[in-house]
Design a protein around this motif. Structure first.
Motif, PDB file in Angstrom:
ATOM      1  N   SER A  50     -36.021 -56.385  52.258  1.00  0.00           N
ATOM      2  CA  SER A  50     -34.965 -56.439  51.250  1.00  0.00           C
ATOM      3  C   SER A  50     -35.526 -56.180  49.855  1.00  0.00           C
ATOM      4  N   VAL A  51     -36.703 -56.708  49.567  1.00  0.00           N
ATOM      5  CA  VAL A  51     -37.342 -56.460  48.260  1.00  0.00           C
ATOM      6  C   VAL A  51     -37.634 -54.981  48.087  1.00  0.00           C
ATOM      7  N   SER A  52     -38.138 -54.359  49.159  1.00  0.00           N
ATOM      8  CA  SER A  52     -38.442 -52.925  49.087  1.00  0.00           C
ATOM      9  C   SER A  52     -37.182 -52.107  48.856  1.00  0.00           C
ATOM     10  N   SER A 100     -28.231 -60.248  58.462  1.00  0.00           N
ATOM     11  CA  SER A 100     -28.362 -61.654  58.081  1.00  0.00           C
ATOM     12  C   SER A 100     -28.329 -62.553  59.312  1.00  0.00           C
ATOM     13  N   PHE A 101     -27.420 -62.232  60.267  1.00  0.00           N
ATOM     14  CA  PHE A 101     -27.325 -63.038  61.486  1.00  0.00           C
ATOM     15  C   PHE A 101     -28.608 -62.939  62.306  1.00  0.00           C
ATOM     16  N   ILE A 119     -27.015 -68.340  43.368  1.00  0.00           N
ATOM     17  CA  ILE A 119     -26.320 -68.602  44.641  1.00  0.00           C
ATOM     18  C   ILE A 119     -25.266 -67.540  44.903  1.00  0.00           C
ATOM     19  N   LYS A 120     -24.497 -67.175  43.874  1.00  0.00           N
ATOM     20  CA  LYS A 120     -23.454 -66.148  44.034  1.00  0.00           C
ATOM     21  C   LYS A 120     -24.058 -64.808  44.441  1.00  0.00           C
ATOM     22  N   MET A 121     -25.156 -64.424  43.789  1.00  0.00           N
ATOM     23  CA  MET A 121     -25.799 -63.137  44.108  1.00  0.00           C
ATOM     24  C   MET A 121     -26.407 -63.163  45.508  1.00  0.00           C
ATOM     25  N   SER A 122     -26.985 -64.298  45.879  1.00  0.00           N
ATOM     26  CA  SER A 122     -27.571 -64.417  47.220  1.00  0.00           C
ATOM     27  C   SER A 122     -26.488 -64.328  48.287  1.00  0.00           C
ATOM     28  N   ILE A 136     -26.110 -61.614  51.291  1.00  0.00           N
ATOM     29  CA  ILE A 136     -26.032 -62.012  52.704  1.00  0.00           C
ATOM     30  C   ILE A 136     -24.791 -61.427  53.358  1.00  0.00           C
ATOM     31  N   MET A 137     -23.643 -61.539  52.679  1.00  0.00           N
ATOM     32  CA  MET A 137     -22.385 -61.041  53.251  1.00  0.00           C
ATOM     33  C   MET A 137     -22.319 -59.523  53.271  1.00  0.00           C
ATOM     34  N   GLY A 138     -23.120 -58.886  52.419  1.00  0.00           N
ATOM     35  CA  GLY A 138     -23.138 -57.425  52.410  1.00  0.00           C
ATOM     36  C   GLY A 138     -23.828 -56.841  53.623  1.00  0.00           C
ATOM     37  N   SER A 139     -24.666 -57.619  54.295  1.00  0.00           N
ATOM     38  CA  SER A 139     -25.348 -57.158  55.520  1.00  0.00           C
ATOM     39  C   SER A 139     -25.241 -58.258  56.569  1.00  0.00           C
TER      40      SER A 139
END
Length: 390
Positions: A290-292, A21-22, A7-10, A14-17
């Motif tokens: 995101s995976v790529s 994300s929005f 959860i912390k990493m996710s 999310i907050m990094g982009s």
């Protein structure tokens, strides 16, 4: 790696982009808010119409006479004889028309109904001051009237209209009672009209007789039996002529309306639900990107001991978080849009908690389902190939 770390990493990802994300959540937001708003409008409209129909009474039958040949109506006496049918509690014949009402400088067209004393109980329409129309008023064709609250305000302002007179087509009528306020029905205002004795109305409005009768049945369980007896009596009167009359059952219409509006609500919700599927596809596409972008990061994590299920959990939590946050925002907007529609329009809205839970739950389900493919792709990356990626 436990769920808390995922959860912390996710959340960090999310907050990094924030912008990306929005935009990823936008489809979910639109879908959830659309479902809630459209279904609330459908349910609110259904509730409003149902309330209006129930206000008419579920133990009432409305008979409309079209007639046969020269016989196009019933006499007042014939209409009242329908009250002798077993299961009938009361009948209320009505003669309707429009007249020019005048008092002082106020001059306007107003709806007038000729009624019998039974109108008070059958239609549940009482007076707040003065008295009701009685049998003597009908017998002697008295020029007396009951006035609605809206009409009273128009012609008498704040004065008490009881005891005063009003000109109807140039004829003076004495106001003997002020009706209670009943609000508006589906077709018109119940407070903007004048009621006069039915025999007076027949001559005054030059009506050939009674064409509308409301029949009050003792019990809703007897509706079908009474309707059949009414049909038999009217068939005898009009010699079985087709289309000579119609009998309206408010309960049948209420059942049909409920069935139709439920289907409509489901259809509206289904149409809006397509937005949720589109939102889910958007989440899947962004997660694949995101995976790529994070292939090397995945390779490093695997090289230092991260297992396949750890990578799978991380990306699955991220997609679920995106859909969950989007769902919560959509719920808030759905409530807001419903409130605005109810406030700034004549439509009634009713937000159902079950619809809110279903739409939010479906948004989470969408996040899990469409997040599975990119999460699985990330989990299957081999460390050696991932580390070689620039």
């Amino acid at each position: 790696m436990n769920i808390l770390q995922s959860i912390k990493m996710s959340w960090k990802s999310i907050m990094g982009s924030k912008i990306r994300s929005f935009l990823t959540m936008l489809g979910i937001i639109i879908g959830v808010s659309s479902v809630i708003t459209l279904v609330s409008v459908g349910q609110g409209t259904t509730s409003s119409i149902t309330k209006s129909l129930e206000g008419l009474g579920t133990n009432l039958l409305t008979v409309n006479i079209m007639g046969r040949g020269n016989t196009t109506s019933l006499s007042y006496e014939e209409a009242m004889e329908l009250g002798n049918i077993d299961g009938v509690e009361a009948v209320s014949p009505v003669i309707s028309g429009s007249v020019t009402a005048k008092r002082g400088t106020t001059n306007d067209t107003i709806s007038v109904e000729g009624i019998a004393p039974s109108y008070e109980d059958v239609q549940d329409f009482h007076v707040q001051s003065g008295r009701y129309i009685v049998d003597l008023d009908i017998e002697y064709r008295m020029k007396v009237a009951l006035i609605g609250t809206e009409t009273a305000t128009t012609y008498f302002g704040t004065d008490n209209p009881v005891g005063q007179t009003i000109q109807l087509n140039g004829t003076s009528f004495k106001i003997i009672g002020l009706l209670e306020s009943k609000g508006s029905s589906m077709t018109a205002s119940n407070d903007d009209k004048i009621l006069i004795p039915i025999n007076t109305a027949e001559r005054f409005l030059q009506s050939g007789g009674v064409r509308s009768i409301t029949v009050q049945v003792v019990s809703p369980d007897q509706i079908s039996t009474v309707k059949a007896d009414l049909e038999a009596a009217l068939n005898k009167k009009f010699l079985n002529a087709t289309n000579s009359y119609s009998i309206f059952n408010s309960q049948e219409m209420l059942d049909t309306l409920n069935s139709t509006t439920q289907l409509l609500s489901v259809a509206l919700g289904g149409i809006a639900g397509i937005s949720l599927l589109v939102g889910g596809i958007g989440i899947m596409n962004i997660m694949l990107v995101s995976v790529s972008e994070r292939t090397r990061e995945i390779g490093v994590r695997k090289a230092i001991g991260a297992r396949k299920r750890d990578i799978l959990l991380q990306f699955l939590v991220e997609s679920t978080a995106l859909s969950g946050i989007g769902g919560l925002i959509g719920v808030g907007l759905g409530y807001g849009f419903s409130a605005l529609i109810g406030h700034f329009s004549t439509m009634t809205t009713s937000v159902s908690s079950s619809i809110v839970l279903i739409s939010f739950g479906f948004s989470l389900f969408i996040g899990i389902v469409f997040g599975m493919i990119p999460a699985n792709k990330a989990a299957k990356l081999r460390p050696i190939y991932a580390l070689r990626t620039d």
